[in-house]
Motif scaffolding. Sequence first.
Motif, PDB file in Angstrom:
ATOM      1  N   PHE A   1      36.838  33.021  -5.296  1.00  0.00           N
ATOM      2  CA  PHE A   1      36.142  32.051  -6.146  1.00  0.00           C
ATOM      3  C   PHE A   1      37.133  31.050  -6.736  1.00  0.00           C
ATOM      4  O   PHE A   1      36.850  29.852  -6.831  1.00  0.00           O
TER       5      PHE A   1
ATOM      6  N   ILE B   1      36.909  26.849  -6.338  1.00  0.00           N
ATOM      7  CA  ILE B   1      36.815  25.796  -7.352  1.00  0.00           C
ATOM      8  C   ILE B   1      38.094  24.966  -7.425  1.00  0.00           C
ATOM      9  O   ILE B   1      38.064  23.801  -7.832  1.00  0.00           O
TER      10      ILE B   1
ATOM     11  N   GLN C   1      25.111  25.664  -2.818  1.00  0.00           N
ATOM     12  CA  GLN C   1      25.120  26.533  -3.997  1.00  0.00           C
ATOM     13  C   GLN C   1      23.766  26.533  -4.714  1.00  0.00           C
ATOM     14  O   GLN C   1      23.541  27.331  -5.623  1.00  0.00           O
TER      15      GLN C   1
ATOM     16  N   GLU D   1      31.598  29.425  -0.475  1.00  0.00           N
ATOM     17  CA  GLU D   1      30.215  28.944  -0.494  1.00  0.00           C
ATOM     18  C   GLU D   1      29.437  29.382   0.745  1.00  0.00           C
ATOM     19  O   GLU D   1      28.215  29.537   0.706  1.00  0.00           O
TER      20      GLU D   1
ATOM     21  N   ASP E   1      29.041  31.693 -13.823  1.00  0.00           N
ATOM     22  CA  ASP E   1      29.667  31.186 -12.602  1.00  0.00           C
ATOM     23  C   ASP E   1      29.082  31.801 -11.332  1.00  0.00           C
ATOM     24  O   ASP E   1      29.581  31.562 -10.236  1.00  0.00           O
ATOM     25  N   TYR E   2      28.024  32.595 -11.480  1.00  0.00           N
ATOM     26  CA  TYR E   2      27.306  33.169 -10.335  1.00  0.00           C
ATOM     27  C   TYR E   2      25.997  32.404 -10.162  1.00  0.00           C
ATOM     28  O   TYR E   2      25.262  32.229 -11.129  1.00  0.00           O
ATOM     29  N   ASN E   3      25.699  31.993  -8.937  1.00  0.00           N
ATOM     30  CA  ASN E   3      24.407  31.336  -8.739  1.00  0.00           C
ATOM     31  C   ASN E   3      23.310  32.385  -8.507  1.00  0.00           C
ATOM     32  O   ASN E   3      23.577  33.577  -8.374  1.00  0.00           O
TER      33      ASN E   3
ATOM     34  N   THR F   1      31.096  27.226 -18.101  1.00  0.00           N
ATOM     35  CA  THR F   1      30.907  27.112 -16.658  1.00  0.00           C
ATOM     36  C   THR F   1      32.096  26.397 -16.025  1.00  0.00           C
ATOM     37  O   THR F   1      32.429  25.276 -16.407  1.00  0.00           O
TER      38      THR F   1
ATOM     39  N   ASN G   1      32.247  26.606 -12.478  1.00  0.00           N
ATOM     40  CA  ASN G   1      31.742  26.300 -11.142  1.00  0.00           C
ATOM     41  C   ASN G   1      31.174  24.885 -11.182  1.00  0.00           C
ATOM     42  O   ASN G   1      30.120  24.650 -11.776  1.00  0.00           O
TER      43      ASN G   1
ATOM     44  N   TYR H   1      29.694  23.161  -9.090  1.00  0.00           N
ATOM     45  CA  TYR H   1      28.567  22.895  -8.202  1.00  0.00           C
ATOM     46  C   TYR H   1      27.252  23.494  -8.700  1.00  0.00           C
ATOM     47  O   TYR H   1      26.207  23.273  -8.101  1.00  0.00           O
TER      48      TYR H   1
ATOM     49  N   TYR I   1      41.474  27.574 -14.486  1.00  0.00           N
ATOM     50  CA  TYR I   1      40.457  28.440 -13.900  1.00  0.00           C
ATOM     51  C   TYR I   1      40.936  29.872 -13.727  1.00  0.00           C
ATOM     52  O   TYR I   1      40.161  30.732 -13.332  1.00  0.00           O
TER      53      TYR I   1
END
Length: 676
Positions: free
Chosen positions: A296, A300, A318, A443, A474-476, A501, A503, A505, A631
Amino acid sequence: MNLSEEELSKEIIHLDKTIKLLRNEISTLAQDLYDNEEKQKEFKKFIWDSKAELDPTEMKTIMSNNDQEIDNLEMKAKYYRKLYKIQNSPYFAKIVFEGDEGTKDIYIGLTYLTKNNENVIYDWRSPIASIFYDYESGPVSYEAPGGIFKGFLHNKRQFTIEDAKIKRVFDSKLNVQDDILQEVLSSKTSEYMKNIVNTIQTEQNAIIRNVKDNNLIVQGIAGSGKTSVALHRIAFLLYKIKNLTSNKVLIFAPNNIFSEYISNVLPELGEDNTKETTFSDFLEAYITEYKSIESFTSFIERYYKYEEPFIDLIKYKQSNEIIKVMEDYVKSFSKKASFTSDLLNHDVFITKEKLNYYLNERYSSIPLFERIDEMAIKISEMELKGKRSKEVKSWLKNILNITLDYKMIYKNFYKSPEFIESYGKTIPDSYLNRLDDKTISFEDACLFVYMKSLLKFLGNDYTIEQTIIDEAQDYNILQYILLKKILKKSKFTILGDINQTINPYYQYDSLEDIKQIFNNEAKYIELTKTYRSSPEIIEHANKILGLNLVSAIRKDTNIPVEFRIENDLKKQLLNDIEVLRQDNKSIAIITKTDTEAEKIYRLLHKDLEDLTLIKNNSKKFSRTLVTLPSYMAKGLEFDATIIYTDKDNPYTYEERYLYYVSCTRSQHHLIIYNNK
């Protein structure tokens, strides 16, 4: 100390008696464990000498009894280790509770101690100990296995005990948030995260002890103690839930550095560390088609280093929208599947009509690849006496009109009408060629596994009963769908902060959106107080995102946030670090990217031998003096931080969440270079 001399004297006498009792218990347990170790040696010799004389039934009975004895010994050894750990600081609090059985002094520590079947020390996780965290003086109640018990809390007393001596003791009429809490908050950080049993707040305690809700979703602002709450919740559940052990608990961490940072908390609480993983590592069990999976952090990094030319495409991949597109694609792909000829060789003959009947009707309710497996088993049973099913499967694959190669199916997804119609344009070959690399991008990894799950039963993990997800924002949604699908038996505690956040995207309006994954059978809770940073730092951090959060619980430090414009960078940084070292044990230079972190390290490491550089693949670190990209700083905290970006690369508006994360890592002192 706000106690009278008489009260203090009583507490000193009580402490001495408790420590004497505790050490006697430790000595007794140690002797018992030693004697049983000798007994086990004798048992092994007996089994070896008698194995020819004992029949299988006798042997089984003897071994079963011995296994039970070993289990009891392991429990005794674990308790011994807990007592040994607290022998110089047996408790941290006392409540004076009046109930049906009269008024009692309840001393609370990391574990219990009994005398004549009466508690001398109560485990902090015991039902009655919840009074300490939840109430001020007055009427109280607590829930125990026997029901709800009511009574009256006369007093709360807090202790700091070191080397078997009372260093501080005072009575508190209020909740646990003043003297001891402020002392803890003002102290400097150590290498690892510490336990917070003596300062757990009421709102935190409600999360830690919640066993009524199977799934919890916690939105907590920066510094609200989310990670500490998660770890103490694990310790509580291990205490509360019968047969739950550490190897049945799984923690998802943002990176390996974070895992190292929290590794001391559960052992401090007397529990074994649980299983831990990152999401990328978790997916490795389900992706054998690629040599490795991008982390991850690397994912990013591409964005923040401006190295990703396909930002819009990745944002779409995403999104929640692509989930349905992938499902439609797999349905269409499965419908096209058919056998093009009869299955004919010297062992088997089955017409293509019959094969297609099996494929499209009889087994149509299961995923496509499962149908092929079932057909191979069925044919081997009918024609080959149940043998050679793998060989039959190979024959079937050769007469199918579709490929069963997962990589090819996934690559064709981006050329499919379903994808092109939804996304609105075709994908260049230069991008699709990435799918031929040995490493699959982050992704793509999630989508790839989801596609596989629609084509074949991936298998369920029934061993994990509790799952903790930190940095949940940060998890979709697709990641949660997969976790829920695979970890079939598990209950979830999900913690995050939409304001942190990183992420770029994907972003939630609210973590409450995750409830849909659990059919709304999850409780949403907010933590709105911040304990990490000083009011001055919180005020600055709030301005970054235009927030109006609750004021910091820490008292004012009267240390303003400082701003620098780079001119002689090396001289400036060395001077800042020299000043910060005078009052701080841990200092971090947090840069926007790893390139900048490496630049700072090269600039300073010859002058500062204890400076360490944290990279994406780092697993261990010393917090004394570090430089790291923003990050990699998720979940960490330091006494003082220096935020640095190159003069021509300040944080932009789009990167404000990353800037917010960087600034909220500091507890006491914050210096910012080249940013407003």
